[in-house]
Scaffold this active site. Structure first.
Site, PDB file in Angstrom:
ATOM      1  CG  HIS A 115      35.699  35.804  44.920  1.00  0.00           C
ATOM      2  ND1 HIS A 115      36.326  36.960  44.560  1.00  0.00           N
ATOM      3  CD2 HIS A 115      34.591  35.736  44.148  1.00  0.00           C
ATOM      4  CE1 HIS A 115      35.628  37.568  43.611  1.00  0.00           C
ATOM      5  NE2 HIS A 115      34.560  36.846  43.341  1.00  0.00           N
ATOM      6  CG  ASP A 129      54.553  66.896  37.405  1.00  0.00           C
ATOM      7  OD1 ASP A 129      54.766  68.092  37.158  1.00  0.00           O
ATOM      8  OD2 ASP A 129      53.461  66.478  37.814  1.00  0.00           O
ATOM      9  CG  ASN A 176      38.329  39.210  42.195  1.00  0.00           C
ATOM     10  OD1 ASN A 176      38.790  38.683  43.202  1.00  0.00           O
ATOM     11  ND2 ASN A 176      37.398  40.139  42.254  1.00  0.00           N
ATOM     12  CG  HIS A 177      41.001  42.501  44.303  1.00  0.00           C
ATOM     13  ND1 HIS A 177      40.872  43.864  44.427  1.00  0.00           N
ATOM     14  CD2 HIS A 177      39.790  41.981  44.583  1.00  0.00           C
ATOM     15  CE1 HIS A 177      39.637  44.150  44.787  1.00  0.00           C
ATOM     16  NE2 HIS A 177      38.950  43.029  44.894  1.00  0.00           N
ATOM     17  CG  ASP A 197      43.409  46.085  44.946  1.00  0.00           C
ATOM     18  OD1 ASP A 197      42.933  45.476  43.976  1.00  0.00           O
ATOM     19  OD2 ASP A 197      44.122  47.093  44.845  1.00  0.00           O
ATOM     20  NE  ARG A 198      38.237  44.944  48.951  1.00  0.00           N
ATOM     21  CZ  ARG A 198      37.265  45.650  48.380  1.00  0.00           C
ATOM     22  NH1 ARG A 198      36.985  46.860  48.783  1.00  0.00           N
ATOM     23  NH2 ARG A 198      36.567  45.131  47.397  1.00  0.00           N
ATOM     24  CG  HIS A 240      40.286  34.329  43.955  1.00  0.00           C
ATOM     25  ND1 HIS A 240      40.782  34.616  45.200  1.00  0.00           N
ATOM     26  CD2 HIS A 240      39.397  35.320  43.675  1.00  0.00           C
ATOM     27  CE1 HIS A 240      40.235  35.732  45.652  1.00  0.00           C
ATOM     28  NE2 HIS A 240      39.387  36.195  44.739  1.00  0.00           N
ATOM     29  NE  ARG A 299      31.884  38.367  44.260  1.00  0.00           N
ATOM     30  CZ  ARG A 299      32.699  38.509  45.282  1.00  0.00           C
ATOM     31  NH1 ARG A 299      33.482  39.544  45.346  1.00  0.00           N
ATOM     32  NH2 ARG A 299      32.718  37.612  46.237  1.00  0.00           N
ATOM     33  CG  HIS A 331      41.803  41.762  50.002  1.00  0.00           C
ATOM     34  ND1 HIS A 331      41.906  42.233  48.710  1.00  0.00           N
ATOM     35  CD2 HIS A 331      40.759  40.914  49.996  1.00  0.00           C
ATOM     36  CE1 HIS A 331      40.970  41.680  47.971  1.00  0.00           C
ATOM     37  NE2 HIS A 331      40.244  40.875  48.720  1.00  0.00           N
TER      38      HIS A 331
END
Lengths: 167, 632
Positions: free
Chosen positions: B389, B567, B240-241, B211-212, B292, B362, B181
Site C-alpha cells: 500500500h 460509441d 484498495n485499487h 492502475d497507474r 494490503h 488518504r 500497479h
C-alpha cells in the site's frame, strides 16, 4: 510580518528553519532523528563542502555519547547553525576546481587518463570507495578515449546546477 | 611515498620539484574528492525530495478522490440515462439471491487472422509459459479468452474464504509480493529471479495489481491464469485499487477501453464483480497476517472472515441511486461496521504515534500505531503483519519494532530510476528474506545525474500543476502577507503559504529556487512562479477560475466523458457539452457565464460536423512549463 526585531534574529531563525527542513528530508520515522550516515548528505545539501575529515569532526559534536547510530535534531541544530553563520566549508569555485584537475594533468594535455584518475582518487587524499569511483567515471569518462576531458566534465556538472529559474 | 623512494639518488632540485608536484597533486586530489562527494550528496537529496513530492501529491490526490466519488455518482445520475446508470453501477446481471451470474464469451468469435495467444481450458503450466512469452512480446489476449478466463476465475474465487490460511515448510517456502500497479516488467522479473509459481513455489500477491502502470490487464491475466492452475498455492489479496471507481481515475479503465474497443466495457463490468470476490487476507502458519493496507483498533478477524465480501463492489461511498435503494432493502449491502472492517484492512497505514486515528492523508482507513499492532498480534497470537500500500524507495521497510513489514513490488514507480521493488521469501522460521530488484531497461544508458534530473523534472512538473490549480487561493494568501503591495514577501512567509494552501509537507526552502524568483536581498517575488506555467493552449478571454477548475478536475471529467461516450467516437455534441458543464459547475458552486463556456468550446478544433473532441479539449488543460516549450 517579520519586519520588526533585530535583523540577526531573523537571519538565525531562517537558518534554523532551513536546517530543520533539510534534516526532515532524511527523517524517515518522523521522530526528529536521522541515521548518522546521512549527516554528510544533510550538511552538503545545505551548500557546504566539507572534507571527510571535517565531517568526522562535526559528527563528533553531534553524536550521542553512546553511539546509537542516530543523531537528534536538537543536537544537530545548534552545531549546524554555527557552521552556516561562520560560513564554514565554503563551496569550491569553478576555476579552483579547474586548477585542481590541471594539477593532476602532468602533460597539460587537457585530459587525464582513466588509470591516472583512478590511481589518484582511490589511493591518495581521502580515497574513494569503488562505488564512488565507478559513479564518477560513469559521467566523467569519455568511452572513446578512455580519458576524462576535465573542462567538458566541469562545465557539464556546472550546467546541471542551472535548473533553477532564471534569477 | 613512492616518488621520494624512486628519486633517491637524483639531484636535489629534481627531487624537490617532484616532491612539490606530489604535494600539489594530493591537495588537488583532496579538493576533487571533496567536490565530488558534495555533488553526489546534493544529487541524492534532489532524488529524495523528488520522491517526497511524488508521494505527497499521490496521497493528496487519493484523499480528494474519496471526496470526489460522490461527484462522480452525481454526474452519472444526471448526465447518463437511468438505464445506463443501473447497468454500470449495480453489480450483477442478475437479481440478488440467485447465482446464475453469467459471463457470455462463447458467442465471441476469434478470427483466423488472430495471431495472439489462445487459451484452452483447463489451463496447465505449458499454456501459462506460452502466454507469458506472448505477453512479454506485448501481444494482446483476445477478448473472448479474457472473458472466458474471468468466468473461470470467478468460479474459483467464489470458493475461497475471506481469509486464506497457508502453511510453509522447509521444502515449500512462500513468496510474498506487494503492489505491482500495472508494471508487467516487474512481475516478469520476479518470476525470472524467483521461479514460476508451482505447488512447491507458492506465491501471495498482496493487492494493487492494477492502475497507474501500462499493463494492468496483462498482470491480471497472468495472475488469474496461475490462480486457476495452482488454486491452492497461488493466493491473491484484494488491494484498495481493486475497485472500479478508482480504476476510472487511475488508468486501468482507460487501459482496458483502449485495448479492447469492442468488449472493454463488458470486461470492466465483470471485473467489478470479480474484484469483490478477491480474498481479503492471508495468514501464514497461523503467525503472519498479510493484508494490503493495515489494521485498526477495531479490526476483528472473525468478523472479517464472516462478512459477505462480494457485496462490497467499491470501498468508496456512493450516493444512493433510486434503483439501489430497492436493492438495499433486500440486504445486498454490508453494514457500515462491516464496510469499515474492510476499509481499514485495505486503506490503513502504520504510524509512529501510538493510537489509531483516521487517515487524513488518504481520506479512508486509519493511521495505526505500534500499540494497535501489538494489541492485534497479541489478540490473535500472531508474530507479524505484512502489508503493502505504501511506496518505499528500497522496495520494503520495517516499522513497529520489526513487527510490521511493508513490501512494495513496483520498481521505477514514479519515474525511471525512482525506486527499487522487492519481494519476500519466507520459510518456517518466519524470518522474512528481502530480495530487491529494479527494472533497468531505460536506465541502462542513462547516467546517475541524468536519471535524477529526469525524476526531478517530472516531480516538479507535477508540483507545478498543483500550484497552478491553486493559483487563486495562493495569490489571495500571498497578498495578505504583502500589506504594502510590494510583490515581495519573506522566504519564511512564502514557505508557510505554500504549505498551508497546497496542503503538502514539502521542503519548500530547498525547492524555492526551482519554483520562484528571489531578489538578492532575500525577498521572494511570489508572482514569479506563475510566469512559467500555462496551459497547453493558452486560453485568453476565459475566466481564470474556469481554467483552473478544468485543470483540477481534468482527470475526473475524463472519467465522466468515458462513460458518456457510448460509441467510443471520442466526440460529444456542443449541447451535451453545455449540459454537462452546467451540471458540473452547479455541483461545484462555480459561476460561469454561458458566453465564457461557449467561447471555450469554440476555441477547440471542431471536426466537420461540429462535434467537440472532448479528449482534445481536456488535453488543452494540461499544465505545461513554458520554458520547456520554448526549448522544444
Amino acid at each position: 510580518m517579520a519586519e520588526e526585531g533585530s535583523n540577526e534574529d531573523g537571519v538565525v531563525a531562517e537558518i534554523e528553519k532551513k536546517i530543520t527542513e533539510a534534516f526532515k528530508v532524511f527523517d524517515h520515522e518522523g521522530n526528529e532523528t536521522v541515521d548518522v550516515r546521512e549527516i554528510g548528505s544533510i550538511v552538503r545539501s545545505l551548500g557546504c563542502f566539507p572534507t571527510e575529515a571535517e565531517l568526522h569532526e562535526l559528527l563528533a559534536k553531534v553524536e550521542e555519547e553512546e553511539p546509537t547510530g542516530y543523531v537528534h535534531l536538537e543536537k544537530f541544530l545548534p552545531v549546524m547553525t554555527k557552521v552556516l553563520l561562520d560560513r564554514s566549508y565554503r563551496p569550491i569555485p569553478e576555476d579552483v576546481l579547474l586548477h585542481a584537475f590541471e594539477a593532476l594533468d602532468e602533460n597539460k594535455s587537457g585530459y587525464i587518463t582513466k588509470e591516472e584518475l583512478v590511481k589518484h582518487m582511490t589511493e591518495e587524499g581521502e580515497p574513494f570507495t569503488e562505488e564512488e569511483m565507478e559513479e564518477m567515471l560513469s559521467s566523467a569518462l569519455d568511452p572513446e578515449t578512455n580519458a576524462v576531458h576535465y573542462r567538458n566534465y566541469i562545465s557539464l556538472m556546472v550546467v546541471d546546477e542551472t535548473d533553477d529559474l532564471p534569477q | 611515498m613512492e616518488c621520494t623512494i624512486s628519486t633517491m639518488g637524483c639531484n636535489a632540485s629534481a627531487h624537490y620539484s617532484k616532491h612539490k608536484y606530489n604535494e600539489t597533486a594530493i591537495k588537488a586530489t583532496v579538493l576533487i574528492q571533496r567536490w565530488y562527494r558534495c555533488k553526489r550528496a546534493q544529487l541524492e537529496v534532489r532524488r529524495r525530495y523528488s520522491l517526497t513530492i511524488f508521494q505527497s501529491i499521490e496521497y493528496a490526490d487519493e484523499q480528494e478522490q474519496t471526496q470526489l466519488s460522490n461527484f462522480f455518482t452525481f454526474m452519472l445520475e444526471h448526465c447518463v440515462h437511468r438505464g445506463e446508470v443501473a447497468r454500470t453501477s449495480t453489480g450483477s446481471d442478475v437479481s440478488p439471491g440467485t447465482d446464475s451470474y453469467v459471463i457470455k464469451y462463447e458467442k465471441i468469435d476469434v478470427p483466423d487472422s488472430y495471431r495472439g495467444p489462445r487459451l484452452s481450458f483447463p489451463l496447465d503450466i505449458s499454456h501459462a509459459k506460452t502466454l507469458l512469452n506472448a505477453l512479454k512480446d506485448r501481444q494482446l489476449l483476445h477478448a473472448r479468452y479474457v472473458l472466458q478466463l474471468l468466468c473461470e476465475t470467478r468460479r474459483v474465487l467464489k470458493e475461497k474464504p475471506n481469509i486464506t490460511h497457508v502453511s510453509v515448510s522447509y521444502f515449500k517456502e512462500i513468496t510474498i509480493c506487494g503492489d505491482l500497479h500495472g508494471n508487467l516488467d516487474d512481475l516478469l522479473l520476479v518470476f525470472h529471479k524467483n521461479g514460476l509459481p508451482s505447488e512447491n513455489n507458492p506465491y501471495v500477491f498482496n493487492g494493487d495489481f492494477v492502475d497507474r502502470g501500462k499493463n494492468s490487464m496483462e498482470i491480471l491475466i497472468i495472475l488469474f491464469v496461475f490462480l486457476l492452475i495452482y488454486p491452492n498455492d497461488f493466493h491473491l489479496n484484494r488491494g484498495n485499487h481493486e475497485d472500479y471507481i478508482l480504476n476510472m481515475k487511475y488508468g486501468f479503465a482507460k487501459e482496458v477501453l483502449k485495448k479492447y474497443k469492442d468488449h472493454g466495457k463488458t470486461i470492466l463490468h465483470h471485473l467489478q464483480d470479480i474484484f469483490s470476490w478477491l480474498p481479503l487476507a492471508t495468514i501464514v502458519n497461523n503467525k503472519v497476517l498479510i493484508v494490503h493496507g493495515g489494521i485498526s483498533d477495531t479490526t476483528d478477524l472473525d468478523s472479517l472472515n464472516l462478512l459477505e465480501r462480494n457485496k462490497l463492489k467499491t470501498l468508496m461511498k456512493t450516493r444512493k441511486l433510486e434503483t439501489d435503494k430497492k436493492n438495499q432493502e433486500e440486504h445486498s449491502e454490508l453494514t457500515e461496521k462491516e464496510r469499515k472492517q474492510v476499509l481499514d484492512i485495505l486503506w490503513s497505514d502504520p504510524n509512529k504515534q501510538h493510537g489509531c486515528t483516521p487517515n487524513q492523508r488518504r481520506g479512508g482507513g486509519c493511521y495505526f500505531g505500534p500499540d494497535t499492532t501489538d494489541q492485534l498480534l497479541k489478540r490473535y497470537n500472531l508474530k507479524m503483519l505484512i502489508r503493502s500500500h505504501e511506496f518505499k524507495p528500497d522496495g520494503y521497510d520495517l516499522t513497529h519494532n520489526g513487527k510490521v513489514i511493508t513490501i512494495f513490488s513496483a520498481s521505477n514507480y514514479y519515474e525511471a530510476g525512482s525506486n527499487r521493488g522487492a519481494y519476500i521469501r519466507m520459510n518456517p522460521d518466519l524470518v522474512p528474506h528481502f530480495i530487491q530488484y529494479q527494472v533497468c531497461a531505460c536506465t541502462d544508458k542513462k547516467k546517475n545525474w541524468e536519471r535524477v534530473k529526469t525524476i526531478e523534472q517530472s516531480a516538479l512538473q507535477n508540483l507545478q500543476e498543483r500550484i497552478f490549480v491553486h493559483k487563486r487561493k495562493l495569490m489571495d494568501t500571498f497578498a495578505k502577507c504583502d500589506c504594502k503591495n510590494t510583490g515581495r514577501i519573506s522566504i519564511s512567509d512564502w514557505a508557510a503559504v505554500m504549505e498551508s494552501v497546497l496542503q503538502l509537507k514539502l521542503p519548500w526552502r530547498m525547492l524555492r529556487s526551482r519554483l520562484v524568483k528571489t531578489d538578492p536581498d532575500g525577498k521572494v517575488d511570489y508572482m514569479s512562479c506563475f510566469c512559467y506555467m500555462d496551459t497547453a493552449r493558452p486560453m485568453h478571454q476565459v475566466q481564470p477560475t474556469l481554467v483552473e477548475t478544468l485543470c483540477k478536475y481534468r482527470r475526473d471529467l475524463q472519467m465522466i466523458f468515458n462513460v458518456l461516450d457510448e460509441d467510443r467516437s471520442g466526440l460529444i455534441s456542443p449541447n451535451e457539452f453545455r449540459k454537462m458543464w452546467k451540471i458540473f459547475s452547479s455541483y461545484l458552486g462555480i459561476h460561469s457565464h454561458d458566453e465564457a463556456v461557449d467561447k471555450l468550446a469554440q476555441s477547440i478544433d471542431f471536426n466537420k460536423d461540429g462535434n467537440i473532441d472532448f479528449s482534445e479539449f481536456l488535453e488543452a488543460f494540461h499544465v505545461v512549463h513554458q520554458l520547456e516549450n520554448k526549448a522544444a
